[in-house]
Write an enzyme that holds these catalytic residues in place. Structure first.
Site, PDB file in Angstrom:
ATOM      1  N   CYS A   1       0.821  -1.225   0.000  1.00  0.00           N
ATOM      2  CA  CYS A   1       0.000   0.000   0.000  1.00  0.00           C
ATOM      3  C   CYS A   1       0.852   1.271   0.000  1.00  0.00           C
ATOM      4  CB  CYS A   1      -0.943   0.005   1.193  1.00  0.00           C
ATOM      5  SG  CYS A   1      -2.098  -1.367   1.131  1.00  0.00           S
TER       6      CYS A   1
ATOM      7  N   HIS B   1      -3.254   7.534   1.754  1.00  0.00           N
ATOM      8  CA  HIS B   1      -3.660   6.197   1.335  1.00  0.00           C
ATOM      9  C   HIS B   1      -5.068   5.968   1.876  1.00  0.00           C
ATOM     10  CE1 HIS B   1      -3.955   2.018   0.650  1.00  0.00           C
ATOM     11  NE2 HIS B   1      -3.741   1.647   1.893  1.00  0.00           N
TER      12      HIS B   1
ATOM     13  N   ASN C   1     -10.100   0.147  -0.526  1.00  0.00           N
ATOM     14  CA  ASN C   1      -8.638   0.177  -0.424  1.00  0.00           C
ATOM     15  C   ASN C   1      -8.053  -0.425  -1.700  1.00  0.00           C
ATOM     16  OD1 ASN C   1      -5.940  -0.188   0.152  1.00  0.00           O
ATOM     17  ND2 ASN C   1      -6.285  -0.982   2.226  1.00  0.00           N
TER      18      ASN C   1
HETATM   19  O1  UT7 Z   1      -3.866  -0.785   3.287  1.00  0.00           O
HETATM   20  C1  UT7 Z   1      -3.029  -1.309   4.248  1.00  0.00           C
HETATM   21  C2  UT7 Z   1      -3.339  -0.739   5.514  1.00  0.00           C
HETATM   22  N1  UT7 Z   1      -4.561  -1.292   6.009  1.00  0.00           N
HETATM   23  C3  UT7 Z   1      -5.063  -0.817   7.095  1.00  0.00           C
HETATM   24  O2  UT7 Z   1      -4.482   0.113   7.611  1.00  0.00           O
HETATM   25  C4  UT7 Z   1      -6.277  -1.448   7.684  1.00  0.00           C
HETATM   26  C5  UT7 Z   1      -6.284  -1.179   9.130  1.00  0.00           C
HETATM   27  N2  UT7 Z   1      -7.393  -1.739   9.859  1.00  0.00           N
HETATM   28  C6  UT7 Z   1      -8.685  -1.381   9.690  1.00  0.00           C
HETATM   29  O3  UT7 Z   1      -9.009  -0.607   8.815  1.00  0.00           O
HETATM   30  C7  UT7 Z   1      -9.705  -1.903  10.673  1.00  0.00           C
HETATM   31  O4  UT7 Z   1      -9.028  -2.573  11.697  1.00  0.00           O
HETATM   32  C8  UT7 Z   1     -10.752  -2.863  10.056  1.00  0.00           C
HETATM   33  C9  UT7 Z   1     -11.712  -2.085   9.170  1.00  0.00           C
HETATM   34  C10 UT7 Z   1     -10.022  -3.926   9.252  1.00  0.00           C
HETATM   35  C11 UT7 Z   1     -11.560  -3.528  11.148  1.00  0.00           C
HETATM   36  O5  UT7 Z   1     -12.144  -2.586  12.010  1.00  0.00           O
HETATM   37  P1  UT7 Z   1     -11.989  -2.742  13.598  1.00  0.00           P
HETATM   38  O6  UT7 Z   1     -12.782  -1.683  14.203  1.00  0.00           O
HETATM   39  O7  UT7 Z   1     -10.523  -2.777  13.904  1.00  0.00           O
HETATM   40  O8  UT7 Z   1     -12.686  -4.124  13.857  1.00  0.00           O
HETATM   41  P2  UT7 Z   1     -12.070  -5.449  14.497  1.00  0.00           P
HETATM   42  O9  UT7 Z   1     -11.101  -6.088  13.577  1.00  0.00           O
HETATM   43  O10 UT7 Z   1     -11.613  -5.150  15.895  1.00  0.00           O
HETATM   44  O11 UT7 Z   1     -13.362  -6.352  14.585  1.00  0.00           O
HETATM   45  C12 UT7 Z   1     -14.477  -5.987  15.396  1.00  0.00           C
HETATM   46  C13 UT7 Z   1     -15.548  -7.033  15.240  1.00  0.00           C
HETATM   47  C14 UT7 Z   1     -15.026  -8.470  15.384  1.00  0.00           C
HETATM   48  O12 UT7 Z   1     -16.032  -9.221  16.060  1.00  0.00           O
HETATM   49  P3  UT7 Z   1     -15.853  -9.586  17.605  1.00  0.00           P
HETATM   50  O13 UT7 Z   1     -14.590 -10.367  17.702  1.00  0.00           O
HETATM   51  O14 UT7 Z   1     -15.789  -8.265  18.313  1.00  0.00           O
HETATM   52  O15 UT7 Z   1     -17.095 -10.365  17.897  1.00  0.00           O
HETATM   53  C15 UT7 Z   1     -14.933  -8.968  13.977  1.00  0.00           C
HETATM   54  O16 UT7 Z   1     -15.064 -10.366  13.880  1.00  0.00           O
HETATM   55  O17 UT7 Z   1     -16.109  -6.980  13.922  1.00  0.00           O
HETATM   56  C16 UT7 Z   1     -16.105  -8.276  13.326  1.00  0.00           C
HETATM   57  N3  UT7 Z   1     -15.976  -8.128  11.888  1.00  0.00           N
HETATM   58  C17 UT7 Z   1     -17.039  -7.948  11.078  1.00  0.00           C
HETATM   59  N4  UT7 Z   1     -18.358  -7.864  11.332  1.00  0.00           N
HETATM   60  C18 UT7 Z   1     -19.176  -7.661  10.286  1.00  0.00           C
HETATM   61  C19 UT7 Z   1     -14.850  -8.125  11.136  1.00  0.00           C
HETATM   62  N5  UT7 Z   1     -15.172  -7.961   9.841  1.00  0.00           N
HETATM   63  C20 UT7 Z   1     -16.510  -7.840   9.784  1.00  0.00           C
HETATM   64  C21 UT7 Z   1     -17.430  -7.630   8.726  1.00  0.00           C
HETATM   65  N6  UT7 Z   1     -18.738  -7.547   9.040  1.00  0.00           N
HETATM   66  N7  UT7 Z   1     -17.035  -7.488   7.444  1.00  0.00           N
END
Ligand code: UT7
Length: 324
Positions: free
Chosen positions: A114, A251, A281
């Site tokens: 990225c 980005h 992304n």
């Molecule tokens: O381009 C390279 C750089 N990339 C990045 O910088 C990405 C960085 N990270 C992010 O953008 C965010 O961390 C995400 C968008 C990937 C995720 O958001 P988050 O607020 O960090 O969520 P999380 O990973 O902590 O997940 C929260 C909850 C989890 O459920 P539990 O364990 O709390 O029950 C996940 O399983 O959301 C769940 N979850 C989803 N729920 C519905 C993860 N993906 C999904 C989904 N739909 N698509």
């Protein structure tokens, strides 16, 4: 007098197929609401089955050439940032050369995931400053849809396909930060973070191209801090402060990362180019897509001071300061 790599033209290409968040509700335990609120993404483009990264890159290149009023043989070098090449080799850059009808000069790819466009821009600037090339086509192009695990809701809803291109030209500046062109760059990587974002296949391991794996939450925590720091460093190198910034062109991974970084830099959101809602992304393509969109929307104008910043797999991150 100082040689500067000045922006001559910009363009982009997005595949025709637009996929709204609701599409994923049919096959995954997810919702439009979750994707919007956690990432800011509303839709993304996916390449057609017979459309490759070099196709996307070539269309973006032709748009940038048109914008610059140049033809393919006016270009000395092509640098393509991509992690999703058509083939293991040759480079996407040489395929673009052939597709746009460029019969001279040279081309090569840069792979910094990225952060790829920031790395490619820095390399293109160095080619110009060292006298290797007078005009360089810098492209970010990706087909991340090809490395998605469609059963992993935590990743496959976040990425999209696209390409953006910029033409840099050697021009004489006065050596001060009021000059147009690339003014400074700051590049970083740290391989200890490999497991945060990687693809679980490759030529010398599994022999296939693999699927993307990401520890989103851990990466999120690294992103805001490292992006703020690299943007500061790049500005400081040329004696500029955050107040001088007209546009942050970040980005486009997550609206919350974009907002968090802008806040730490003290730049209001109305001076940030945001395309994540429409493109998702697109990895190395996201910054040139945002640059091209920002110009097309009449936001970015000649003379504006821009900071581009990106982070991704490696981890690799960096920032480039450009006076447009
Ligand atoms: O381009 C390279 C750089 N990339 C990045 O910088 C990405 C960085 N990270 C992010 O953008 C965010 O961390 C995400 C968008 C990937 C995720 O958001 P988050 O607020 O960090 O969520 P999380 O990973 O902590 O997940 C929260 C909850 C989890 O459920 P539990 O364990 O709390 O029950 C996940 O399983 O959301 C769940 N979850 C989803 N729920 C519905 C993860 N993906 C999904 C989904 N739909 N698509």
């Amino acid at each position: 007098m100082t040689t500067r790599a000045v922006v001559k033209g910009v363009g982009h290409y997005l595949p025709e197929r637009v996929v709204p968040n609701a599409e994923f509700e049919k096959s995954l335990d997810t919702s439009d609401e979750w994707i919007r609120t956690r990432s800011g993404i509303e839709r993304r483009h996916f390449a057609a089955e017979d459309e490759t990264t070099s196709d996307l890159a070539s269309f973006a290149a032709m748009a940038a050439l048109k914008d610059a009023g140049l033809s393919a043989d006016d270009i000395d070098a092509i640098v393509v940032a991509t992690s999703t090449p058509d083939l293991t080799f040759p480079s996407v850059a040489t395929m673009v050369q052939q597709k746009i009808g460029m019969t001279r000069g040279f081309g090569f790819d840069v792979q910094a995931v990225c952060a790829g466009f920031v790395y490619a821009l820095t390399n293109a600037n160095a080619l110009i400053l060292s006298g290797q090339a007078k005009r360089v086509l810098v492209i970010g192009a990706e087909t991340f849809s090809r490395i998605m695990d469609w059963t992993d809701r935590a990743t496959c809803v976040l990425f999209g396909d696209g390409a953006g291109a910029l033409i840099l030209e050697a021009q004489e500046g006065t050596g001060v930060n009021a000059d147009r062109g690339v003014l400074s760059a700051d590049l970083n990587s740290d391989g200890r973070y490999k497991d945060m974002l990687f693809v679980d296949g490759g030529v010398s391991t599994t022999g296939d191209s693999g699927k993307l794996r990401m520890q989103g939450n851990a990466l999120f925590r690294q992103a805001v801090e490292k992006l703020t720091s690299t943007a500061h460093t790049a500005l400081t190198k040329v004696g500029l402060t955050d107040e001088a910034v007209d546009w942050i062109v970040p980005h486009q991974a997550n609206i919350r990362i974009i907002q968090g970084t802008a806040k730490k830099l003290g730049v209001p959101m109305d001076r940030v180019i945001v395309t994540v809602q429409d493109h998702g992304n697109t990895s190395a393509a996201s910054i040139p897509l945002a640059l091209s969109t920002g110009v097309a929307e009449g936001k970015i104008k000649q003379g504006d001071l821009l900071v581009t910043e990106a982070i991704g797999g490696g981890l690799a991150w960096g920032a480039v300061v450009i006076r447009w």
